[in-house]
Scaffold this motif. Structure first.
Motif, PDB file in Angstrom:
ATOM      1  N   PHE A 111       0.820  -1.207   0.000  1.00  0.00           N
ATOM      2  CA  PHE A 111       0.000   0.000   0.000  1.00  0.00           C
ATOM      3  C   PHE A 111       0.860   1.265   0.000  1.00  0.00           C
ATOM      4  N   LEU A 112       1.914   1.276   0.804  1.00  0.00           N
ATOM      5  CA  LEU A 112       2.786   2.450   0.813  1.00  0.00           C
ATOM      6  C   LEU A 112       3.457   2.634  -0.544  1.00  0.00           C
ATOM      7  N   GLY A 113       3.948   1.550  -1.118  1.00  0.00           N
ATOM      8  CA  GLY A 113       4.562   1.641  -2.437  1.00  0.00           C
ATOM      9  C   GLY A 113       3.575   2.078  -3.499  1.00  0.00           C
ATOM     10  N   PHE A 114       2.335   1.578  -3.409  1.00  0.00           N
ATOM     11  CA  PHE A 114       1.306   1.955  -4.384  1.00  0.00           C
ATOM     12  C   PHE A 114       0.945   3.430  -4.262  1.00  0.00           C
ATOM     13  N   LEU A 115       0.822   3.936  -3.044  1.00  0.00           N
ATOM     14  CA  LEU A 115       0.525   5.360  -2.855  1.00  0.00           C
ATOM     15  C   LEU A 115       1.657   6.243  -3.384  1.00  0.00           C
ATOM     16  N   MET A 116       2.901   5.829  -3.158  1.00  0.00           N
ATOM     17  CA  MET A 116       4.020   6.588  -3.711  1.00  0.00           C
ATOM     18  C   MET A 116       4.004   6.544  -5.236  1.00  0.00           C
ATOM     19  N   ALA A 117       3.644   5.393  -5.799  1.00  0.00           N
ATOM     20  CA  ALA A 117       3.565   5.280  -7.249  1.00  0.00           C
ATOM     21  C   ALA A 117       2.477   6.187  -7.822  1.00  0.00           C
ATOM     22  N   ILE A 118       1.349   6.303  -7.108  1.00  0.00           N
ATOM     23  CA  ILE A 118       0.285   7.218  -7.556  1.00  0.00           C
ATOM     24  C   ILE A 118       0.781   8.662  -7.518  1.00  0.00           C
ATOM     25  N   ALA A 119       1.478   9.015  -6.431  1.00  0.00           N
ATOM     26  CA  ALA A 119       1.979  10.389  -6.290  1.00  0.00           C
ATOM     27  C   ALA A 119       2.984  10.739  -7.383  1.00  0.00           C
ATOM     28  N   VAL A 120       3.739   9.759  -7.866  1.00  0.00           N
ATOM     29  CA  VAL A 120       4.725  10.021  -8.914  1.00  0.00           C
ATOM     30  C   VAL A 120       4.107   9.849 -10.303  1.00  0.00           C
ATOM     31  N   GLY A 121       3.329   8.777 -10.491  1.00  0.00           N
ATOM     32  CA  GLY A 121       2.827   8.452 -11.820  1.00  0.00           C
ATOM     33  C   GLY A 121       1.734   9.373 -12.322  1.00  0.00           C
ATOM     34  N   THR A 122       0.899   9.916 -11.426  1.00  0.00           N
ATOM     35  CA  THR A 122      -0.205  10.772 -11.870  1.00  0.00           C
ATOM     36  C   THR A 122       0.285  12.073 -12.503  1.00  0.00           C
ATOM     37  N   PRO A 123       1.091  12.884 -11.810  1.00  0.00           N
ATOM     38  CA  PRO A 123       1.571  14.112 -12.479  1.00  0.00           C
ATOM     39  C   PRO A 123       2.455  13.812 -13.677  1.00  0.00           C
ATOM     40  N   LEU A 124       3.240  12.727 -13.605  1.00  0.00           N
ATOM     41  CA  LEU A 124       4.077  12.367 -14.754  1.00  0.00           C
ATOM     42  C   LEU A 124       3.214  12.057 -15.974  1.00  0.00           C
ATOM     43  N   GLY A 125       2.145  11.281 -15.774  1.00  0.00           N
ATOM     44  CA  GLY A 125       1.258  10.968 -16.884  1.00  0.00           C
ATOM     45  C   GLY A 125       0.564  12.189 -17.452  1.00  0.00           C
ATOM     46  N   LEU A 126       0.138  13.112 -16.581  1.00  0.00           N
ATOM     47  CA  LEU A 126      -0.512  14.332 -17.057  1.00  0.00           C
ATOM     48  C   LEU A 126       0.442  15.177 -17.890  1.00  0.00           C
ATOM     49  N   VAL A 127       1.671  15.318 -17.419  1.00  0.00           N
ATOM     50  CA  VAL A 127       2.649  16.119 -18.164  1.00  0.00           C
ATOM     51  C   VAL A 127       2.946  15.481 -19.515  1.00  0.00           C
ATOM     52  N   VAL A 128       3.151  14.175 -19.531  1.00  0.00           N
ATOM     53  CA  VAL A 128       3.447  13.488 -20.790  1.00  0.00           C
ATOM     54  C   VAL A 128       2.262  13.580 -21.744  1.00  0.00           C
ATOM     55  N   ALA A 129       1.043  13.492 -21.214  1.00  0.00           N
ATOM     56  CA  ALA A 129      -0.144  13.525 -22.068  1.00  0.00           C
ATOM     57  C   ALA A 129      -0.387  14.903 -22.666  1.00  0.00           C
ATOM     58  N   ARG A 130       0.000  15.981 -21.960  1.00  0.00           N
ATOM     59  CA  ARG A 130      -0.349  17.331 -22.402  1.00  0.00           C
ATOM     60  C   ARG A 130       0.793  18.072 -23.096  1.00  0.00           C
ATOM     61  N   VAL A 131       2.034  17.643 -22.900  1.00  0.00           N
ATOM     62  CA  VAL A 131       3.178  18.336 -23.509  1.00  0.00           C
ATOM     63  C   VAL A 131       3.746  17.442 -24.601  1.00  0.00           C
ATOM     64  N   LYS A 132       3.662  17.892 -25.837  1.00  0.00           N
ATOM     65  CA  LYS A 132       3.979  17.028 -26.975  1.00  0.00           C
ATOM     66  C   LYS A 132       5.449  16.615 -26.995  1.00  0.00           C
TER      67      LYS A 132
END
Length: 305
Positions: A111-132
């Motif tokens: 659970f701790l690892g998954f929460l850290m992955a969400i904290a890192v993966g969510t903004p990373l995915g948004l940036v990759v999706a919106r910046v060409k």
């Protein structure tokens, strides 16, 4: 005469208007009927039976096949124990009070690892999706990392961080972050551009647009990424616990399996396997499946279900 003809003509012109009004009213009534939920609810016992019955039958069938294979000695008895032998091994751990502590060590890390992955993966995915240009640069890298087996990260992580929890969390992050990031990228790609333009017109720009428009619209894809990210977190954790075994790391499910291998105790190893499987199924049924149904129902895709 002229007055009578004029009145008749006006009356004839009024009828189509009245007919059109009746048609509109009928159409509205039909639409209301389509949106009305089914009043006759399925009995709770029948719903429970429909959901629980098939899995129970499948498990019973697998246990029967397993028992027949044991009787037929498809493999030597020490290599293929019976279901009863595995149950007895589980009860030994249960009576010793070890099952709860073993599960807690692994679940806490997961659970701790998954929460850290969400904290890192969510903004990373948004940036990759919106910046060409960022997407062109690291988008293929994320896909490559997602396909890389998590067990490959265990030896480097141990060398980088030592034989401790930091190495285990590093393996979990490297396994889960690409899946979560790719999930939100896929969800953002499926958002109609009209939604984003409408949000801008209403003043939802920048972070407000992401929070109020982009994320809610991309939620189904994001949820699929979270679901896959949890699966990778759990798999990565088991690989790390199985290889990076040390008394300082506590005693989780991976260490239980490793101990069974060292002792040549196949019932103990299968007990660890089934506990790992049980946690995976439990998280799916208790958390992700209801959340997924809630999201789909809010979008009108599971009406009456």
């Amino acid at each position: 005469m002229a007055s009578t003809d004029l009145t008749k003509s006006v009356g004839e012109e009024a009828r189509p208007a009245g007919g059109t009004s009746d048609d509109v009213a009928g159409l509205e009534a039909g639409l209301d009927a389509l949106e009305t939920y089914q009043k006759d609810r399925t009995p709770l016992w029948r719903t429970a039976l429909g959901k629980v019955g098939p899995p129970v039958l499948a498990i019973a069938f697998l246990l029967l096949v397993w028992q027949i294979a044991y009787w037929a000695e498809v493999k030597p008895r020490y290599a293929l124990p019976s279901p009863k032998d595995v149950w007895d091994a589980f009860m030994v751990e249960w009576r010793a009070g070890e099952v709860h502590s073993i599960l807690w060590v692994s679940l806490e890390r997961a659970f701790l690892g998954f929460l850290m992955a969400i904290a890192v993966g969510t903004p990373l995915g948004l940036v990759v999706a919106r910046v060409k240009w960022i997407r062109a640069a690291i988008g293929p890298l994320l896909s490559g990392l997602q396909s890389l087996p998590s067990v490959a990260w265990v030896p480097p992580a141990v060398i980088w961080f030592g034989l401790n929890d930091s190495a285990i969390y590093a393996v979990v992050l490297l396994g889960a972050v690409p899946s979560i990031a790719n999930g939100i990228i896929s969800g953002v790609d499926q958002v109609p551009p009209l939604f984003i333009r409408a949000g801008r017109v209403l003043g939802a720009t920048g972070a407000r647009g992401v929070w109020h428009v982009l994320l809610p619209a991309a939620l189904p894809g994001y949820l699929a990424g979270l679901k896959q990210g949890w699966a990778f977190s759990w798999r990565s954790l088991m690989a790390a616990e199985l290889i990076a075994a040390s008394p300082e790391l506590g005693y989780g499910l991976g260490q239980l399996m490793e101990q069974g291998r060292d002792l040549g105790d196949m019932p103990m190893m299968l007990t660890a396997v089934f506990l790992i499987l049980l946690v995976g199924i439990g998280i799916e049924l208790l958390f992700f499946s209801p959340l997924e149904k809630l999201v789909l129902r809010q979008r009108g895709l599971l009406v009456g279900k």
